[in-house]
Design an enzyme around this catalytic site. Structure first.
Site, short mmCIF file in Angstrom:
data_model
loop_
_atom_site.label_atom_id
_atom_site.label_comp_id
_atom_site.label_asym_id
_atom_site.label_seq_id
_atom_site.Cartn_x
_atom_site.Cartn_y
_atom_site.Cartn_z
N ILE A 33 79.66 -83.71 21.53
CA ILE A 33 78.88 -84.62 20.68
C ILE A 33 77.41 -84.18 20.61
O ILE A 33 76.84 -84.03 19.53
CB ILE A 33 78.99 -86.08 21.18
CG1 ILE A 33 80.41 -86.61 20.88
CG2 ILE A 33 77.93 -86.97 20.53
CD1 ILE A 33 80.64 -88.05 21.29
N ASP A 81 71.51 -79.84 37.27
CA ASP A 81 72.33 -81.03 37.52
C ASP A 81 71.40 -82.22 37.30
O ASP A 81 70.39 -82.35 37.99
CB ASP A 81 72.85 -80.99 38.96
CG ASP A 81 73.85 -82.11 39.24
OD1 ASP A 81 73.68 -83.22 38.69
OD2 ASP A 81 74.79 -81.88 40.02
N LYS A 141 62.15 -89.41 33.16
CA LYS A 141 61.12 -89.13 34.18
C LYS A 141 60.51 -87.74 33.98
O LYS A 141 59.31 -87.56 33.97
CB LYS A 141 61.77 -89.12 35.57
CG LYS A 141 61.61 -90.33 36.40
CD LYS A 141 60.29 -90.37 37.10
CE LYS A 141 59.94 -91.82 37.31
NZ LYS A 141 58.59 -92.09 37.63
N SER A 158 75.22 -93.82 24.82
CA SER A 158 75.92 -94.90 25.51
C SER A 158 77.38 -94.94 25.07
O SER A 158 77.97 -93.89 24.76
CB SER A 158 75.19 -96.22 25.22
OG SER A 158 75.73 -97.27 25.98
N LYS A 176 77.34 -97.09 31.69
CA LYS A 176 76.84 -97.22 30.32
C LYS A 176 76.13 -98.57 30.11
O LYS A 176 75.15 -98.64 29.37
CB LYS A 176 77.99 -97.07 29.31
CG LYS A 176 78.67 -95.69 29.34
CD LYS A 176 77.75 -94.55 28.88
CE LYS A 176 78.50 -93.24 28.72
NZ LYS A 176 77.66 -92.11 28.38
N ILE A 205 85.55 -90.62 18.74
CA ILE A 205 85.09 -89.47 17.95
C ILE A 205 86.11 -88.34 18.09
O ILE A 205 86.35 -87.84 19.20
CB ILE A 205 83.70 -89.00 18.43
CG1 ILE A 205 82.67 -90.15 18.36
CG2 ILE A 205 83.22 -87.80 17.60
CD1 ILE A 205 82.42 -90.74 16.98
#
Ligand code: HXC
Length: 288
Positions: A33, A81, A141, A158, A176, A205
């Site tokens: 996606i 990561d 961050k 999400s 989520k 999707i």
């Protein structure tokens, strides 16, 4: 191979140079996606840094996306990561060194598998929550100073599965739901700095790992999609373009559901509930 090509610019609703001079930083940018989100932004003028765990996969995707537009710069940063904020901070530094700035951030890295509660270990739950939720926090961050400097925008990826109970998805649903809460809080807190924060919530999707698991033959559940077709990665890319474009300059703290209206009618769980749940959640071989 890329999903979009130059015809996306020729035939789309968007101006060709919509994102000229902008840079997008995307975790999970080599995935199904998020990669197409990046393709659309790059075709419309942006440069991009895609961040991933697998260096070869990330570098290959970056090269293929870069080839979509003459003059485009797309860098792949592997071995990151998202659970490690320092690794993301280094990736952000590298992006600024090579591409000059960061305007848009997509927190897209995610992990998922189906597991009933009894066989989902505390470590497995923690892994998914850490990748999805802590990873999203870490992504913002690491890029915050650039977002602040450039009055940028954040997009979290999400889902809709926490709008109701979905069996075998306790870990992802919890993660989520946290992402939605994180985005809403950041929208309010960072709005005065000129930073926008939104979520995109894809439905089913076609072509994604999750879709293959939900509808192996591609027909299960289709009758429950009000718009009578499965979603495409391009559908998610189109919404992404809107949310980063000046057309959305007053849009923050929203969750853009892109699912053809599907979640309003319930979910796949109804098809097999409760029989499978009882079988799977047997007391055999529990995991701590
Ligand atoms: C039960 C499982 C499991 C499974 C892994 N675990 N797979 N438990 N069923 N199928 C457990 C392991 O046993 C271990 O717990 C714990 O999870 C951590 O696994 P590790 O292998 O140590 O690796 P780690 O890198 O932490 O794992 C990340 C992962 C993995 C999420 C578990 O699946 C992964 O890397 N996935 C990335 C690719 C991916 O998932 N893509 C799909 C994205 S789609 P123990 O107790 O044994 O130590 C998506 C869409 C969501 O996210 C929205 C849906 C609508």
């Amino acid at each position: 191979m890329s999903t979009l090509d130059k015809t996306f610019v020729d035939n789309s609703s968007w101006k060709p140079d919509l994102f000229k001079g902008k840079v997008v930083f995307v975790t999970g940018g080599a995935g199904t996606i998020c990669r197409v989100q990046v393709e659309a932004l790059v075709l419309l003028g942006a440069n991009a840094a895609i961040i991933g765990r697998n260096p070869e996969k990330t570098a290959k995707a970056a090269k293929e996306i870069q080839d979509l537009r003459p003059g485009a710069k797309v860098i792949g940063i592997g071995q990151v990561d998202v659970r490690e904020v320092e690794q993301l901070a280094n990736a952000a530094k590298k992006t600024v060194a090579e591409l000059g700035r960061i305007d848009f951030v997509i927190a897209g890295a995610a992990g998922n598998f189906l597991s009933d509660f009894n066989h989902l270990s505390a470590n497995a739950f923690k892994s998914v929550v850490s990748i999805d939720l802590l990873g999203s926090f870490n992504t913002v961050k690491a890029t915050f100073s650039e977002l602040k400097k450039n009055k940028g925008a954040i997009l979290f990826v999400s889902a809709t599965l926490h709008y109701y109970g979905v069996p075998f998805q306790t870990h992802v649903g919890a993660a989520k739901a946290g992402i939605d809460a994180l985005s809403n809080a950041l929208a309010v807190e960072l709005g005065p700095l000129g930073i926008r924060s939104n979520c995109i919530a894809p439905g089913a999707i076609a072509g994604t790992e999750g879709f293959e698991r939900l509808s192996p033959s591609g027909t299960e559940g289709l009758g429950k999609v009000p718009l009578a077709r499965w979603g495409t990665t391009r559908d998610i890319a189109e919404s992404t373009v809107f949310l980063f474009s000046p057309a959305a300059s007053y849009v923050t703290g929203t969750i853009q559901v892109v699912d053809g209206g599907y979640w309003h009618l319930g979910n796949f769980a109804g098809e097999f509930y409760p029989k499978v749940i009882k079988n799977q959640n047997s007391i055999d071989n529990p995991k701590l």
